[in-house]
Design an enzyme around this catalytic site. Structure first.
Site, short mmCIF file in Angstrom:
data_model
loop_
_atom_site.label_atom_id
_atom_site.label_comp_id
_atom_site.label_asym_id
_atom_site.label_seq_id
_atom_site.Cartn_x
_atom_site.Cartn_y
_atom_site.Cartn_z
N ASP A 1 3.08 -61.48 93.42
CA ASP A 1 3.87 -60.66 92.39
C ASP A 1 3.04 -59.64 91.75
O ASP A 1 3.73 -58.69 91.21
CB ASP A 1 4.20 -61.95 91.51
CG ASP A 1 4.73 -61.65 90.12
OD1 ASP A 1 3.98 -61.36 89.09
OD2 ASP A 1 5.64 -60.62 90.19
N LEU B 1 8.74 -59.26 83.41
CA LEU B 1 9.34 -57.96 83.58
C LEU B 1 8.75 -57.10 84.38
O LEU B 1 9.15 -55.83 84.65
CB LEU B 1 8.99 -57.29 82.06
CG LEU B 1 9.86 -57.81 80.94
CD1 LEU B 1 9.35 -57.36 79.58
CD2 LEU B 1 11.07 -57.76 81.26
N ARG B 2 7.60 -57.78 85.17
CA ARG B 2 6.95 -56.82 86.31
C ARG B 2 7.97 -56.20 87.09
O ARG B 2 7.88 -55.10 87.70
CB ARG B 2 5.85 -57.77 86.53
CG ARG B 2 4.52 -56.92 87.27
CD ARG B 2 3.43 -57.80 87.67
NE ARG B 2 2.67 -58.08 86.39
CZ ARG B 2 1.92 -59.28 86.64
NH1 ARG B 2 2.19 -59.97 87.73
NH2 ARG B 2 1.27 -59.47 85.61
N GLY B 3 8.75 -57.10 87.66
CA GLY B 3 9.63 -56.75 88.54
C GLY B 3 10.65 -55.60 88.24
O GLY B 3 10.89 -54.54 88.91
N THR C 1 8.61 -52.28 87.72
CA THR C 1 8.28 -51.72 89.12
C THR C 1 9.42 -51.07 89.88
O THR C 1 9.63 -49.86 90.56
CB THR C 1 7.73 -52.78 90.31
OG1 THR C 1 6.94 -53.57 89.43
CG2 THR C 1 6.94 -52.12 91.36
#
Lengths: 574, 335
Positions: free
Chosen positions: B191, B272-274, B277
């Site tokens: 991830d 929120l990383r997805g 990105t």
């Protein structure tokens, strides 16, 4: 065909092939990367190696043990000499110097880290590597990343002493071939042919056909030809592509023209069916493939395919036995030498040096160093690591279980596997049915492989329980040997009916089973027996007792509580 | 040996695109390249470094710092104001590298010969402002991967050990490659890579032949081959540089943000990383295309590589994650 070069060799003779590989490697060493020699220690291997140094000249030949520390590979300060001299003394590294030929003994014991360093070096055309694989155990192969970069894979097995008369090219002939190399034509054309052949053999990587092309050109140079011809192409195919064979080509060249509809399946399933795999039907240029196949010694491909399927667990997934010292809690430091991965415990070193300062000052009054440290003061900090765990599943897929429980059983295994994966444990699987047990999966962390293999497990047949347990024990011993911590999970109904020798003798089967169960207990391999019978009978619980294993009847556990039980079992035994 | 030219790599469009996007916006994070051997993974990474413009750094500074940023640097260069050009660093991290070699350690040489306490920079220092390439990242020891990703996320390497306390900037893009057949990365590490691509050998025979043909041409006469591809590489470099300068002005409308959020919710990717990105990659792509603003088509194009490794996955699910992303893309944007 007129040839001005070296003595022609006989492609059907394995010794000739081995010598030819050595000579070709010598002609275009850096482009070919190197050679994997699978052979036991003995006069044949010695004979082969004897010619190596001369053939590879002017490259210097050095031995490089897989356990060579980084300091020796890349060069570093020589701590002992530095302390002695009071100024920096460096030792040079094997991989940082001018091009070198390295002989790597016991490449089958090499770890991934070492293989990665060598691979990097080979990719940069830093030199050539001859990896010696003593090959006692088909499961123990040199790491795949290294094998991939070595053009030739040859074996000296089954070569008798009287067969090793052929000596190949002389150093002068090799030097002449090197000079002629640039003038040899048609590299692109033969490469195209090798791409086709590689596709027909199910080889996915593009390195092998490229290397085969270079090998054919070098062979042509050696034979004094302006361009590679059929024998050179056949030779390169035999030396570079055939050993990497993933499946037999559609129509074996020596078979009758009525090829069977069913493609031969050398290996039921060991990774060839990945999405990138090539469908041979639509593409390769069949004419050139067939022509090349026809040149190969009869039976060569079949032999390799057989070896692959019997030892198919090997090669792909060698387990990393990580140095436990690299992690874990700190343990008290102790005096020692500075080597790769060692951490100096500076405080302890100082402490050991402190009492001697006045005396040392007196003996070397000229020294300006604030503290006089000698090599014997060095203390190395250690860590106490945790061994990696491996769960060996031995699963009964015989008729008695296949009917009712195999699907449920697979479900439970998947869950256990998923959990083992989350804990970063290794998983191995043994299936027993029919007459013998089979290692379906060597210890691995790869889920892709695991699930693929698991899905393809068929059921049915008698129950060679003793053989299954024996395999599990062997695997457990092998894992311990590699510094891992094995435990066995046996899933069966406890009713074996095939003895170790394959006979359908219930009495003998029981006796064998009890012997092996005793052996498991004596060696202290933690075990757990999951009874997968619909109606648990005393046979299984008796076996569990004999194994000193915990006993879990599957009917009363669902998949979830089963995996919890296995988990708690693990935590208590480790 | 000069690296192989980036534009001369045959096929592998997705991998090349992912690498170019991180070159435009390094904050996208690392790239994970999973696939078979011999598909040109390492070639692409090394080629990218040669493609990118040289960076300007203080002469003799092992941390690749610029003169403006050089305040407080411990590198003891004699000319902290003078800069030199160096190629964008691409540092190879070999498997089995020790922690000391990675983060740096006490300079034993100086400690022993001069009795001084000094810091010897490690690989992370050399990778600053460039790329850190880890082949077979799935076989790297877990604690090293943890450490790497931490440093990559914070952009700073902090060393506290053996009475040594030291920090230096370490801003780099991690490129990890590997073969999933040989072991996998833990989901929590997956991830943290920005993009992930899957590479396979080309299926067409003709394409395979072309790969080898170009490789041969490169090896036989490197200089001529590089010359032949120089113009194409230069064009690509200029496009990347243009895209970099346009990046800040490439707008993302509210609808686009909504699209990102909707997609991530539909995929059930945590955190929120997805989303971040996805947006960054789409923006970089828009800048690369010369578009004034991020559009839905950009999102659709980068979604597989930005999201496929973030699916909450059943580790034994057969369907490929790429397929799942595509399916959800179709559903989400069907209307």
């Amino acid at each position: 065909m007129t040839k001005t070069g070296v003595d022609p060799f006989d492609l059907a003779n394995p010794w000739h092939r081995a010598v030819a590989a050595r000579d070709i490697l010598a002609v275009d060493s850096l482009a070919l990367g190197g050679l994997l020699l699978r052979a036991r220690h003995g006069p044949v291997r010695t004979r082969w190696l004897d010619g190596l140094g001369d053939a590879l000249l002017p490259l210097p030949l050095r031995r490089l043990h897989p356990q060579t520390p980084d300091e020796a590979l890349y060069g570093a300060i020589d701590v002992a000499a530095t302390l002695q001299a009071g100024q920096t003394v460096r030792c040079s590294g094997v991989l940082t110097g001018p091009p070198t030929a390295v002989v790597v003994p016991m490449a089958d014991t090499a770890e991934h880290g070492f293989a990665a360093r060598l691979s990097q070096w080979l990719d940069a055309r830093g030199g050539v590597a001859i990896a010696l694989d003593e090959g006692n155990d088909p499961d123990e192969r040199a790491p795949a990343s290294l094998m991939e970069r070595l053009a030739f894979h040859i074996s000296l097995d089954n070569i008798a002493l009287r067969d090793i008369g052929f000596t190949g090219a002389t150093p002068d002939q090799i030097a002449a071939a090197r000079a002629a190399l640039a003038k040899v034509q048609d590299l692109d054309r033969v490469c195209e042919q090798f791409v086709n052949i590689a596709a027909a053999l199910g080889i996915n990587s593009l390195r092998p056909p490229a290397m085969a092309g270079r090998a054919a050109v070098a062979a042509a140079a050696l034979a004094g030809l302006p361009a590679p011809e059929e024998p050179e192409i056949a030779l390169a195919t035999a030396l570079v592509l055939a050993p990497r064979l993933q499946r037999l080509p559609e129509a074996p060249p020596d078979a009758d023209s009525e090829a069977p509809d069913e493609p031969p399946a050398p290996k039921e399933d060991s990774g060839t069916s990945d999405p990138g795999a090539f469908d041979p039907k639509d593409a390769p240029d069949e004419v050139s493939v067939e022509a090349a196949m026809a040149q190969l010694p009869p039976g060569l491909l079949e032999e390799i395919a057989r070896a692959l399927s019997s030892g198919k667990k090997g090669g792909r997934s060698r387990v990393v036995a990580t140095k436990a010292a690299a992690r874990g809690r700190f343990a008290p430091s102790r005096p020692g030498q500075i080597t790769a991965g060692a951490r100096i415990d500076l405080l302890a070193t100082m402490r050991r040096a402190a009492p001697w300062q006045p005396i040392r000052r007196r003996t070397s009054p000229d020294s300006t160093a604030p503290i006089l440290i000698r090599p014997e003061d060095i203390a190395i900090s250690r860590r106490r690591g945790r061994a990696e765990r491996v769960a060996i599943f031995a699963v009964d897929a015989s008729g008695s279980t296949a009917m009712g429980r195999l699907a449920e059983c697979k479900g439970a295994i998947e869950l256990l596997l998923a959990e083992a994966y989350q804990r970063r444990d290794h998983v191995a699987m043994i299936i027993f049915r029919g007459l013998k047990a089979e290692v379906l999966l060597p210890p691995t962390r790869s889920l892709v492989q695991t699930k693929r293999r698991l899905a393809s497990v068929p059921g049915g047949g008698p129950t060679p329980l003793a053989s299954g347990l024996e395999q599990a024990l062997l695997l457990a011993e092998a894992s311990r040997h590699r510094g891992m911590d094995p435990s066995i999970v046996l899933m069966t109904d406890g009713r074996g009916n095939i003895a170790l020798d394959g006979s359908a003798d219930r009495e003998a089967a029981l006796a064998d089973l009890q012997d092996i169960a005793d052996a498991v207990r004596r060696r202290g391999v933690p075990a757990m027996l999951i009874d997968i019978a619909r109606l648990p009978r005393p046979a299984a619980s008796a076996l569990a007792e004999r194994l000193a294993a915990s006993y879990l009847p599957l009917p009363v556990v669902n998949a979830r509580s089963l995996s919890e039980a296995v988990q708690s079992q693990w935590d208590t035994t480790h | 040996m000069q690296p192989y030219p980036f534009s001369a790599i045959v096929g592998q469009a997705e991998m090349k695109e992912a690498l170019v996007l991180t070159a435009i916006d390094p904050s996208i994070g690392g790239v994970l390249v999973f696939g078979d051997r011999g598909t040109g993974k390492s070639t692409a990474v090394r080629a990218l470094a040669a493609l990118l413009p040289a960076i300007s750094a203080v002469v003799g500074c092992p941390y690749n710092r610029t003169a403006d940023d050089h305040h407080g640097c411990t590198c003891e260069t004699e000319t902290p104001k003078k800069e030199e050009m160096r190629p964008t660093p691409v540092v190879d991290l070999p498997l089995g590298a020790t922690e000391d070699r990675l983060v740096g350690a006490l300079d034993i040489e100086r400690a022993l010969t001069r009795g001084e306490k000094a810091f010897e920079p490690g690989l992370l220092a050399r990778a600053n402002r460039g790329y850190l390439y880890i082949d077979e990242v799935n076989l790297l020891e877990d604690h090293l991967v943890d450490l790497l990703l931490d440093v990559a996320a914070s952009g700073e390497n902090i060393v506290e050990r053996e009475g040594l306390s030291f920090r230096h900037p370490a801003k780099f893009v991690i490129v990890g490659s590997g073969n999933p057949e040989e072991g996998e990365l833990r989901p929590q590490l997956l991830d943290r890579f920005g993009l992930s691509v899957e590479v396979t050998s080309p299926r067409e025979i003709s394409e395979r032949v072309e790969v080898i043909r170009r490789r041969n041409a490169y090896e036989m006469d490197t200089r001529a081959f590089l010359k032949r591809w120089r113009a194409t590489d230069t064009r690509l470099r200029n496009t990347i540089l243009d895209a970099r300068s346009r990046l800040a002005d490439t707008a993302a409308a509210d609808e686009v943000l909504e699209d990102c959020a909707r997609l991530c919710i539909a995929l059930g990717s945590d955190g929120l990383r997805g989303e971040l990105t996805l947006l960054r990659a789409a923006r970089a792509l828009a800048a690369y295309d010369g578009a004034p603003a991020v559009g839905r088509e950009h999102i659709i194009r980068v979604a597989p590589m930005a999201l496929r490794h973030r699916l909450r996955r059943d580790p034994l699910d057969e369907a490929g994650s790429t397929l799942r992303v595509r399916r959800i893309l179709d559903e989400a944007f069907a209307a």
